[in-house]
Design an enzyme around this catalytic site. Structure first.
Site, PDB file in Angstrom:
ATOM      1  N   GLN A  50       7.548  -6.709  -8.247  1.00 50.44           N
ATOM      2  CA  GLN A  50       6.617  -5.688  -7.765  1.00 50.44           C
ATOM      3  C   GLN A  50       6.096  -4.769  -8.859  1.00 50.44           C
ATOM      4  OE1 GLN A  50       6.860  -4.117  -3.641  1.00 50.44           O
ATOM      5  NE2 GLN A  50       7.636  -2.293  -4.648  1.00 50.44           N
ATOM      6  N   GLU A  80      -0.415   1.879  -7.336  1.00 52.14           N
ATOM      7  CA  GLU A  80       0.207   2.896  -8.175  1.00 52.14           C
ATOM      8  C   GLU A  80      -0.472   3.058  -9.527  1.00 52.14           C
ATOM      9  OE1 GLU A  80       4.391   2.078  -8.144  1.00 52.14           O
ATOM     10  OE2 GLU A  80       4.502   2.276  -5.965  1.00 52.14           O
ATOM     11  N   ASP A 133      10.928  -3.326 -11.293  1.00 49.35           N
ATOM     12  CA  ASP A 133      11.324  -3.192  -9.888  1.00 49.35           C
ATOM     13  C   ASP A 133      11.017  -4.522  -9.230  1.00 49.35           C
ATOM     14  OD1 ASP A 133      11.759  -2.699  -7.238  1.00 49.35           O
ATOM     15  OD2 ASP A 133      10.151  -1.225  -7.000  1.00 49.35           O
ATOM     16  N   GLU A 136      15.411  -2.476 -10.893  1.00 46.44           N
ATOM     17  CA  GLU A 136      15.541  -1.883  -9.560  1.00 46.44           C
ATOM     18  C   GLU A 136      15.513  -2.972  -8.489  1.00 46.44           C
ATOM     19  OE1 GLU A 136      12.623   0.767  -6.709  1.00 46.44           O
ATOM     20  OE2 GLU A 136      12.612   1.179  -8.870  1.00 46.44           O
ATOM     21  N   ASP A 140      17.242   1.031  -4.579  1.00 46.14           N
ATOM     22  CA  ASP A 140      16.195   1.701  -3.805  1.00 46.14           C
ATOM     23  C   ASP A 140      16.374   1.314  -2.340  1.00 46.14           C
ATOM     24  OD1 ASP A 140      13.916   2.764  -2.675  1.00 46.14           O
ATOM     25  OD2 ASP A 140      12.537   1.344  -3.598  1.00 46.14           O
ATOM     26  N   LYS A 177      13.910   8.965  -3.130  1.00 46.42           N
ATOM     27  CA  LYS A 177      12.614   9.129  -2.470  1.00 46.42           C
ATOM     28  C   LYS A 177      12.806  10.093  -1.305  1.00 46.42           C
ATOM     29  CE  LYS A 177      10.817   4.491  -3.521  1.00 46.42           C
ATOM     30  NZ  LYS A 177      10.590   3.129  -2.961  1.00 46.42           N
ATOM     31  N   ARG A 201       6.040   7.326  -3.793  1.00 42.79           N
ATOM     32  CA  ARG A 201       5.836   6.158  -2.949  1.00 42.79           C
ATOM     33  C   ARG A 201       4.475   5.572  -3.288  1.00 42.79           C
ATOM     34  NH1 ARG A 201       9.869   5.504   1.035  1.00 42.79           N
ATOM     35  NH2 ARG A 201       9.249   3.339   0.709  1.00 42.79           N
ATOM     36  N   SER A 202       4.209   4.359  -2.808  1.00 43.04           N
ATOM     37  CA  SER A 202       2.914   3.739  -3.114  1.00 43.04           C
ATOM     38  C   SER A 202       1.770   4.483  -2.438  1.00 43.04           C
ATOM     39  CB  SER A 202       2.910   2.266  -2.710  1.00 43.04           C
ATOM     40  OG  SER A 202       3.264   2.139  -1.356  1.00 43.04           O
ATOM     41  N   LYS A 246       9.812   8.276 -11.683  1.00 42.84           N
ATOM     42  CA  LYS A 246       9.009   7.069 -11.483  1.00 42.84           C
ATOM     43  C   LYS A 246       7.825   7.466 -10.613  1.00 42.84           C
ATOM     44  CE  LYS A 246       9.279   2.574  -9.225  1.00 42.84           C
ATOM     45  NZ  LYS A 246      10.084   1.725  -8.351  1.00 42.84           N
TER      46      LYS A 246
END
Length: 430
Positions: free
Chosen positions: A163, A205, A242, A287, A314, A339, A368-369, A390
């Protein structure tokens, strides 16, 4: 002591054009706090519940009018009258009001909006910055940015399975220079991709999302960009990944299906692949290398490379102290991704960071995205001295908002500001 006199929520849009919740909190002394709630693309099954309306005739079912209504009609009545600085009391009251283990009744997006807005109002009340309010006199460490400059998986429409591929400017003397290094590498990467005739459109992102032949080609391409930008891979800049492995894990077969590469792997084969990658490339962090329920695989991964590489949970831990405690006891991973919307209150977020640190785990504060202009996570990163953040590529306003806030904080701290670079990974062998 100043009392909360008004709590108000509205529906606004996030960076992906989806509705989200914005909350404002006012006090009797005239203080004000506003917070916007982020939303994820790849989500862990144990995350707190994000309440959506489900009305397909409106925002394709993604409206948040119910969550907004819950704030304005239910939560507000409970919270008005609280001392604005009683963060633990405010959060506890909302958790009890909801009454479910995953905040599914009122919605984590409703509860979190109030929680963060209250903290901002408290900081305003006291006349201090949010990071000062949350961290006191000891919040002074600027985080090493973990910059997602090449996207795949759920964050992009391409054939790359992993990802996120990220760069970490560990050799920078301060945050300002780290940000510059990341931005220069991003521009160098764009030139490399253009030179190969590849797409330079960006993902959720802010990173590029080209069609590459394999995940390893993504690593090679970033290595080239780092060199072209004038930096030394492994010394000044390290890599992070990730995998978001739950997104390509087949629970029926118990195998990982990397469709972009046309490869299927067992848990042990995934671990072996990661071993090969960290030997070949300067990867310092991985991740969600395995599925969130593949604890045996995670245990093997931790035993094999956990002393050399940061292994971040995560989907594995979902910012939840119960899940994290279990992971610590079983020796699973060595780091947690934080998060705020995975757990739903500021208090529980800070509890997770504290638990991780006590156990010798690192904590990576994350976006978050689906993001907004809200920069709260920048303040949380400094307040807790987490050492890592991040928050995407240094492009797109929703990502840059956090980086610019960190620049302001570094300026404000002046000579007190610290940037730990490689020492951020305090639980790895040097």
């Amino acid at each position: 002591m100043s009392i909360i006199t008004e709590v108000y929520a509205r529906e606004v849009l996030d960076s992906r054009g989806n509705p989200t919740v914005e909350v404002e909190v006012y006090t009797e002394a005239g203080a004000f706090g506003r917070a916007l709630v982020p939303s994820g693309a790849s989500t862990g099954e144990y995350e707190a519940v994000e309440l959506r309306d489900g009305d397909k005739a409106r925002y394709l079912g993604k409206g948040v009018l119910k969550a907004v209504e819950n704030v304005n009609d239910i939560i507000a009545d409970k919270i008005i009258g609280f001392d604005v600085t009683d963060q633990i009391g405010i959060d506890k009251a909302m958790i009890e009001l909801d009454g479910t283990p995953n905040k599914g009744k009122l919605g984590a997006n409703a509860i979190l909006g109030v929680s963060l807005a209250a903290a901002r109002a408290a900081a305003d009340e006291l006349g201090v910055h949010l990071y000062e309010y949350l961290g006191g006199v000891n919040g002074k460490v600027l985080p090493v940015p973990m910059m997602n400059i090449l996207n795949g998986g759920e964050h992009a429409d391409n054939n790359v399975d992993v990802q996120e591929f990220m760069v970490m400017p560990v050799g920078a003397p301060n945050f300002k220079e780290a940000l510059r290094m990341g931005a220069e590498i991003l521009h160098a990467l764009k030139a490399v991709l253009k030179g190969k005739g590849l797409n330079t459109g960006v993902g959720d992102e802010g990173g590029f999302a080209p069609n590459l032949k394999s995940n390893e080609e993504a690593l090679e391409t970033i290595m080239q960009a780092i060199k072209d930008a004038g930096y030394k891979p492994g010394e000044e800049v390290k890599l992070a990944m990730d995998a978001a492995s739950s997104e390509f894990y087949n629970r029926e077969t118990g195998k990982y299906e990397l469709k972009g590469e046309g490869v299927t792997r067992t848990s042990e084969e995934m671990v072996t692949w990661y071993e090969e990658m960290i030997t070949k490339y300067p990867i310092i962090s991985i991740e969600d290398g395995l599925d969130e329920n593949d604890w045996d695989g995670f245990k093997l991964l931790t035993e094999r490379i956990g002393d050399r590489v940061q292994l971040v949970g995560d989907d594995l831990f979902v910012t939840n102290t119960t899940k994290l405690k279990e992971g610590i006891e079983k020796g699973i991973a060595n780091s947690i991704l934080i998060k705020v919307n995975q757990i739903g209150t500021l208090t529980e977020t800070l509890d997770a960071i504290e638990m991780a640190k006590r156990a010798g785990y690192t904590a990576v504060i994350s976006h978050r995205s689906g993001e907004t202009e809200d920069s709260t996570i920048a303040d949380i990163a400094v307040a807790t001295n987490a050492g890592q953040i991040k928050t995407g590529a240094p492009t797109r306003t929703d990502r840059v908002a956090k980086y610019n806030q960190l620049l302001r904080i570094e300026d404000n701290l002046a000579d007190l500001a610290e940037y730990h670079g490689n020492d951020t990974f305090y639980n790895l062998k040097k």
